[in-house]
Design a protein around this motif. Structure first.
Motif, PDB file in Angstrom:
ATOM      1  N   UNK A   1       0.846  -1.187   0.000  1.00 57.58           N
ATOM      2  CA  UNK A   1       0.000   0.000   0.000  1.00 57.58           C
ATOM      3  C   UNK A   1       0.883   1.239   0.000  1.00 57.58           C
ATOM      4  N   UNK A   2       0.650   2.131  -0.942  1.00 57.60           N
ATOM      5  CA  UNK A   2       1.442   3.353  -1.068  1.00 57.60           C
ATOM      6  C   UNK A   2       0.650   4.522  -0.503  1.00 57.60           C
ATOM      7  N   UNK A   3       1.183   5.124   0.554  1.00 60.83           N
ATOM      8  CA  UNK A   3       0.572   6.330   1.106  1.00 60.83           C
ATOM      9  C   UNK A   3       1.175   7.526   0.356  1.00 60.83           C
ATOM     10  N   UNK A   4       0.576   7.830  -0.785  1.00 61.42           N
ATOM     11  CA  UNK A   4       1.057   8.897  -1.655  1.00 61.42           C
ATOM     12  C   UNK A   4       0.137   8.989  -2.854  1.00 61.42           C
ATOM     13  N   UNK A   5       0.641   9.542  -3.943  1.00 58.50           N
ATOM     14  CA  UNK A   5      -0.148   9.727  -5.150  1.00 58.50           C
ATOM     15  C   UNK A   5       0.190   8.661  -6.191  1.00 58.50           C
ATOM     16  N   UNK A   6      -0.574   8.654  -7.276  1.00 61.43           N
ATOM     17  CA  UNK A   6      -0.289   7.732  -8.374  1.00 61.43           C
ATOM     18  C   UNK A   6       1.099   7.976  -8.943  1.00 61.43           C
ATOM     19  N   UNK A   7       1.547   9.224  -8.953  1.00 60.04           N
ATOM     20  CA  UNK A   7       2.879   9.544  -9.457  1.00 60.04           C
ATOM     21  C   UNK A   7       3.979   8.870  -8.646  1.00 60.04           C
ATOM     22  N   UNK A   8       3.693   8.535  -7.383  1.00 58.29           N
ATOM     23  CA  UNK A   8       4.712   7.939  -6.515  1.00 58.29           C
ATOM     24  C   UNK A   8       4.872   6.437  -6.740  1.00 58.29           C
ATOM     25  N   UNK A   9       3.892   5.790  -7.364  1.00 58.01           N
ATOM     26  CA  UNK A   9       3.901   4.332  -7.471  1.00 58.01           C
ATOM     27  C   UNK A   9       5.113   3.806  -8.232  1.00 58.01           C
ATOM     28  N   UNK A  10       5.449   4.311  -9.440  1.00 57.35           N
ATOM     29  CA  UNK A  10       6.633   3.781 -10.133  1.00 57.35           C
ATOM     30  C   UNK A  10       7.916   3.919  -9.313  1.00 57.35           C
ATOM     31  N   UNK A  11       8.078   5.048  -8.607  1.00 56.98           N
ATOM     32  CA  UNK A  11       9.282   5.239  -7.790  1.00 56.98           C
ATOM     33  C   UNK A  11       9.323   4.244  -6.646  1.00 56.98           C
ATOM     34  N   UNK A  12       8.165   3.967  -6.033  1.00 55.85           N
ATOM     35  CA  UNK A  12       8.109   3.001  -4.938  1.00 55.85           C
ATOM     36  C   UNK A  12       8.496   1.613  -5.428  1.00 55.85           C
TER      37      UNK A  12
ATOM     38  N   UNK B   1       2.754  -1.064   4.453  1.00 55.00           N
ATOM     39  CA  UNK B   1       2.592   0.350   4.125  1.00 55.00           C
ATOM     40  C   UNK B   1       3.910   0.964   3.683  1.00 55.00           C
ATOM     41  N   UNK B   2       3.886   1.632   2.557  1.00 55.01           N
ATOM     42  CA  UNK B   2       5.032   2.397   2.067  1.00 55.01           C
ATOM     43  C   UNK B   2       4.658   3.871   2.157  1.00 55.01           C
ATOM     44  N   UNK B   3       5.370   4.605   2.974  1.00 56.69           N
ATOM     45  CA  UNK B   3       5.050   6.005   3.231  1.00 56.69           C
ATOM     46  C   UNK B   3       5.965   6.893   2.398  1.00 56.69           C
TER      47      UNK B   3
ATOM     48  N   UNK C   1      18.569  11.934  -5.470  1.00 53.96           N
ATOM     49  CA  UNK C   1      17.310  11.861  -6.202  1.00 53.96           C
ATOM     50  C   UNK C   1      16.212  11.340  -5.286  1.00 53.96           C
ATOM     51  N   UNK C   2      16.528  10.287  -4.548  1.00 55.47           N
ATOM     52  CA  UNK C   2      15.583   9.738  -3.589  1.00 55.47           C
ATOM     53  C   UNK C   2      16.337   8.931  -2.543  1.00 55.47           C
ATOM     54  N   UNK C   3      15.706   8.733  -1.403  1.00 59.43           N
ATOM     55  CA  UNK C   3      16.274   7.920  -0.335  1.00 59.43           C
ATOM     56  C   UNK C   3      15.185   7.025   0.224  1.00 59.43           C
ATOM     57  N   UNK C   4      15.565   5.795   0.575  1.00 56.75           N
ATOM     58  CA  UNK C   4      14.598   4.816   1.064  1.00 56.75           C
ATOM     59  C   UNK C   4      15.095   4.213   2.370  1.00 56.75           C
ATOM     60  N   UNK C   5      14.214   4.176   3.355  1.00 57.51           N
ATOM     61  CA  UNK C   5      14.459   3.464   4.603  1.00 57.51           C
ATOM     62  C   UNK C   5      13.526   2.268   4.627  1.00 57.51           C
ATOM     63  N   UNK C   6      14.116   1.057   4.583  1.00 61.04           N
ATOM     64  CA  UNK C   6      13.330  -0.168   4.471  1.00 61.04           C
ATOM     65  C   UNK C   6      13.561  -1.052   5.680  1.00 61.04           C
ATOM     66  N   UNK C   7      12.481  -1.587   6.236  1.00 61.27           N
ATOM     67  CA  UNK C   7      12.605  -2.502   7.358  1.00 61.27           C
ATOM     68  C   UNK C   7      13.434  -3.722   6.960  1.00 61.27           C
ATOM     69  N   UNK C   8      14.265  -4.183   7.891  1.00 62.38           N
ATOM     70  CA  UNK C   8      15.088  -5.357   7.624  1.00 62.38           C
ATOM     71  C   UNK C   8      14.196  -6.556   7.324  1.00 62.38           C
TER      72      UNK C   8
ATOM     73  N   UNK D   1       2.477   1.750  11.288  1.00 62.80           N
ATOM     74  CA  UNK D   1       3.927   1.657  11.178  1.00 62.80           C
ATOM     75  C   UNK D   1       4.300   1.330   9.739  1.00 62.80           C
ATOM     76  N   UNK D   2       5.060   2.181   9.069  1.00 58.08           N
ATOM     77  CA  UNK D   2       5.427   1.902   7.675  1.00 58.08           C
ATOM     78  C   UNK D   2       6.491   0.819   7.570  1.00 58.08           C
ATOM     79  N   UNK D   3       6.355  -0.011   6.540  1.00 56.09           N
ATOM     80  CA  UNK D   3       7.385  -1.005   6.249  1.00 56.09           C
ATOM     81  C   UNK D   3       8.551  -0.381   5.501  1.00 56.09           C
ATOM     82  N   UNK D   4       8.311   0.742   4.869  1.00 56.31           N
ATOM     83  CA  UNK D   4       9.376   1.461   4.172  1.00 56.31           C
ATOM     84  C   UNK D   4       9.006   2.933   4.085  1.00 56.31           C
TER      85      UNK D   4
END
Length: 666
Positions: free
Chosen positions: A369-380, A405-407, A518-525, A416-419
Motif C-alpha cells: 500500500x502506497x501512502x502517496x499519489x499515483x505519481x509515486x507508485x513507479x518510484x516506490x 505500508x510504504x510512506x 534523487x531519492x532515499x529509502x528506509x526499508x525494514x530489515x 507503522x510503515x514497512x518502508x
C-alpha cells in the motif's frame, strides 16, 4: 415571398445555383492536393464500427468513446461514402466544406424569405455574406465539426416561421429533423442552435394550439437526440474529467495526422497483442510525471522495462516531430532499457518491447500500500525491487487484508510503515529535507539513488564520500555504487541499521562530492523477502470491445486479477461460479479485481454501461426514423393550418411603443 412558377422565381433559383457554385469553387481552389488538419477522420469505417461500443480498448490503454458516437450521423457516413467511392482525400474534404457553406448560404436565404426581411436582392446578399463569413471560412480547415451546427441553425428555425399554411406536426417534425442532421459531435454548439427556435415559440401568442406545437417540438427534438444524449450522459458519469472535456468541448476525433497513419498501419499489420505507448504525445492516464521524467532522462534500466511490461506495452512509438519531451533522450532511454528499434518512418520510430502481458494474477503477498499519489507508485516499485505491485491508500481496503505500508515523503499515517521513501524535486540541486512521525520504534536499512554531472565521477565509492545523510542531526556515512550518471545507487556503509524511536524525526539527504540525491529509502530489515508465489501471466480474449474472458490458473492464496487497461467503475467481473468480484484500482490506474484462492477457472468481465449505450443508439435511431416519417408523411394541411404562430400581444405592444417613441426622443 417569391411566387411559385413565376419567371422571377426561376431567375432567383439560377442565382442560388451560381452562389453555390461560387462557394464550391472557393473551397476547391484553397490548397488543392494536401489534406488540411481539420474536418477529416483518419479511418471513417473504423471510427463508425468503434462507435457502436462505449469502450475502446484499442488506444490509450482503454478508454470511453468520449466523442466517436457523435460522428455516427451525418459526418461519419458522409466521409465513409467519399472513401468508399475512392475519392482522393483532399477532394472528399473539399466536398464536405462545400456542403457546409452551401447549406449555410441556402438556409439564410430561405429564412430571410420566410421572415420577409428586405427585398430578394438584400436577402441574397445577406445569405452569401453569411456563407463567406470569416467565422465559417476561417474555422473550416481547423474544425469543420464546430462550423456545421452554424450552417444548420437557420434550417432548425425555418419550419416554425414559414408563413405557408402547414400543420403543427409538419412544423415541429421538420425542425427536429434539421436538428438531427447536426449530429452529436459538438453537443454544446448543437444545443445553441435551439435558442432561437425556443425564443421564437416563447414570443408567440399563447393558446392551446401554440402550446401543443411547443410541447411537440420539445418532444421531437428530444427524440432525435436520444442517440447522442444517452452516450453523453454515460460519459459524464463513468468517464474521467478528460473524457468529459472531450465530449463537451473538443473535436479531438477529427484531426487528420498523416504521420499517425503510417505507424498505425505498420502496427496493425503485425497483428500482435499489446498496448501502444506514443511519446511524446497526448499521454495516456498512466504515464505520470514520474514515468515521463524517466523516459526523458536518457538512462534506462530494468525497473523501467518492468513498468512498461506491467502496463501491457508491446510497442513504443517515438514522435520526433513533437516537443513535449526530448526525443534524443527518449531514444537513449529505450535503448538502454533493452528495447529494439523495429521500424522507422519520417520523424517516427517504433521500438518493440517483446511479448506483452495484458493480464496478470498478482498474489496478495506481493502487494504493498502506497501512502502517496499515483505519481509515486513507479518510484516506490523501483526502490523496493522485486516483482511487486502497489495499491494506493485511496484504493485500499476493497476486499484485501492490511498490506505493508510504504510512506512517501513523510505523509501522515497512524500505521507503522514497512518502508519510507523520500523524493527530491526534479530541479533540486542541494538535496532534500523531510520529516516523518512513527507510531512505534523500528530499524531501517538506508538506500537511495543519486545523479552525477560527471559520467566518470567514481569518487563516491569510498565510505563517507556519498551524499550527506543526517537523521535528527546524527550523520550517517554513505558510499556510491556503480551505475549510470543519472541513476547511481548509494547505501549506508556503517555497521547496523538506522534505528528510529517512536515520534517525529528529521531526515536530511544533502549533495556531496558532485552527487545530488534523487531519492532515499528506509526499508525494514527483511521486508524485501517477497512471497515465493510468483506473478502469473493470464490469457485474455475479447469477444467484443466491451467484453473480456480470462483463463485464470489456480492459486493457493487470494490474489488480484489485473488487466492492462485504464480503470473504470463500469467494468464488472464474475468468476467461474458466477459470483461478482470486488473491483480494485491497481497502481493508481489499472483495472483489477480481488480473486479468492481457488482452482483454475474462466473469469468473464463486461463493461456494463455498454448495454445502456447500445440501447440508447437503438432507441435514438428508432426515434429519428419515427420523427422523419412524421415530417414526411404527416398531412401538411389540417383545419388549423392557417394558424401562423402570431407574435404575442405584449410583444406587438412593446414594438409599437418603441416605434412611436422614436420621433419624440429625437
Amino acid at each position: 415571398m417569391l411566387k411559385a412558377g413565376t419567371s422571377e422565381q426561376v431567375v432567383w433559383r439560377a442565382r442560388l445555383v451560381l452562389g453555390c457554385l461560387l462557394l464550391t469553387a472557393l473551397c476547391f481552389q484553397r490548397m488543392p492536393g494536401p489534406v488540411a488538419t481539420g474536418g477529416r477522420l483518419d479511418d471513417p469505417g473504423t471510427v463508425l464500427r468503434g462507435a457502436l461500443h462505449l469502450w475502446d480498448p484499442s488506444s490509450a490503454l482503454g478508454h470511453l468513446q468520449s466523442q466517436a458516437f457523435g460522428y455516427l450521423w451525418p459526418i461519419g457516413p458522409f466521409q465513409w461514402l467519399t472513401r468508399a467511392l475512392s475519392m482522393p482525400e483532399w477532394v472528399g474534404q473539399r466536398l464536405w466544406w462545400s456542403v457546409v457553406l452551401c447549406v449555410a448560404f441556402l438556409g439564410v436565404w430561405k429564412l430571410a424569405n420566410a421572415l420577409r426581411y428586405g427585398v430578394p436582392l438584400t436577402r441574397f446578399a445577406v445569405a452569401l455574406l453569411y456563407g463567406l463569413s470569416p467565422l465559417l471560412i476561417g474555422a473550416m480547415s481547423i474544425t469543420s465539426v464546430q462550423v456545421w451546427p452554424l450552417a444548420m441553425a437557420p434550417w432548425v428555425l425555418l419550419p416554425l416561421v414559414t408563413p405557408r399554411a402547414r400543420s403543427g406536426w409538419w412544423r415541429v417534425g421538420w425542425s427536429a429533423v434539421a436538428f438531427a442532421l447536426i449530429g452529436g459531435a459538438e453537443p454544446v454548439t448543437a444545443a445553441l442552435t435551439l435558442v432561437l427556435p425556443a425564443l421564437w415559440l416563447l414570443t408567440r401568442r399563447w393558446d392551446r394550439w401554440t402550446l401543443k406545437v411547443a410541447v411537440g417540438w420539445l418532444g421531437c427534438v428530444a427524440a432525435v437526440s436520444v442517440w447522442w444524449l444517452v452516450p453523453l450522459l454515460l460519459v459524464t458519469h463513468y468517464g474521467t474529467p478528460a473524457d468529459r472535456d472531450v465530449a463537451l468541448a473538443k473535436s479531438a476525433g477529427e484531426t487528420y495526422d498523416a504521420v499517425t497513419v503510417h505507424w498505425r498501419s505498420w502496427i496493425d499489420r503485425q497483428d500482435l497483442p499489446g498496448n501502444v505507448l506514443v511519446v511524446p504525445a497526448a499521454r495516456p492516464q498512466w504515464v505520470d510525471d514520474e514515468l515521463a521524467g524517466r523516459l526523458a532522462s536518457g538512462a534506462g534500466d530494468q525497473s523501467l522495462r518492468q513498468t512498461l511490461v506491467n502496463a501491457g506495452v508491446r510497442y513504443v512509438v517515438v514522435r520526433s516531430d513533437l516537443t513535449a519531451l526530448a526525443p534524443i533522450a527518449i531514444h537513449e532511454t529505450l535503448t538502454e532499457t533493452g528495447l529494439k528499434r523495429v521500424a522507422s518512418f519520417p520523424r517516427t520510430d517504433i521500438y518493440d518491447l517483446g511479448p506483452a502481458n495484458l493480464a496478470r494474477l498478482i498474489p496478495e503477498s506481493r502487494l504493498v500500500e502506497v501512502r502517496g499519489t499515483t505519481d509515486d507508485v513507479p518510484a516506490v516499485l523501483s526502490a523496493l525491487g522485486g516483482d511487486r505491485e502497489a495499491i494506493t491508500s485511496a484504493d485500499s481496503g476493497r476486499g484485501l487484508r492490511e498490506l505493508p505500508l510504504i510512506q512517501v515523503d513523510g505523509a501522515a499515517s497512524d500505521r507503522q510503515p514497512s518502508a519510507l521513501l523520500f523524493r527530491s524535486d526534479a530541479d533540486a540541486q542541494s538535496g532534500l529535507l523531510r520529516s516523518v512521525e512513527l507510531p512505534q520504534p523500528a530499524s531501517y536499512e538506508l538506500r537511495g539513488t543519486v545523479r552525477s554531472a560527471d559520467v566518470h565521477n567514481r569518487a563516491g565509492a569510498a565510505c563517507g564520500a556519498g551524499p550527506v545523510v543526517r537523521v535528527d542531526g546524527v550523520p550517517i556515512k554513505t558510499q556510491v555504487l556503480a551505475g549510470a550518471a543519472e541513476s547511481m545507487t548509494f547505501t549506508s556503509c556503517e555497521t547496523g541499521p538506522v534505528v528510529l524511536a517512536a515520534g517525529r524525526h528529521d531526515i536530511e539527504v544533502l549533495a556531496n562530492g558532485g552527487f545530488v540525491p534523487v531519492e532515499a529509502t528506509l526499508t525494514k530489515a527483511g521486508f524485501g523477502n517477497v512471497s515465493v508465489t510468483p506473478v502469473q501471466g493470464i490469457n485474455l480474449w475479447r469477444p467484443n470491445p466491451a467484453g473480456l474472458t480470462l483463463e485464470v490458473p489456480g492459486s493457493k492464496e487470494q490474489s488480484v486479477l489485473t488487466v492492462a487497461q485504464n480503470y473504470s467503475a463500469g467494468w464488472e467481473a464474475y468468476d467461474g461460479r458466477g459470483r461478482k468480484l470486488t473491483p480494485i484500482r491497481v497502481a493508481g490506474w489499472q483495472q483489477g479485481w480481488v480473486l479468492p484462492a481457488g482452482e483454475e477457472q474462466l473469469v468473464s468481465a463486461r463493461f456494463m454501461p455498454d448495454r445502456s449505450y447500445r440501447a440508447g443508439l437503438l432507441v435514438g435511431a428508432l426515434g429519428l426514423v419515427l420523427v422523419t416519417g412524421m415530417a414526411v408523411f404527416y398531412r401538411r394541411r389540417t383545419r388549423r393550418s392557417g394558424h401562423q404562430l402570431q407574435a404575442a400581444q405584449w410583444r406587438n405592444s412593446w414594438l409599437l411603443r418603441r416605434l412611436r417613441s422614436q420621433p419624440a426622443s429625437r
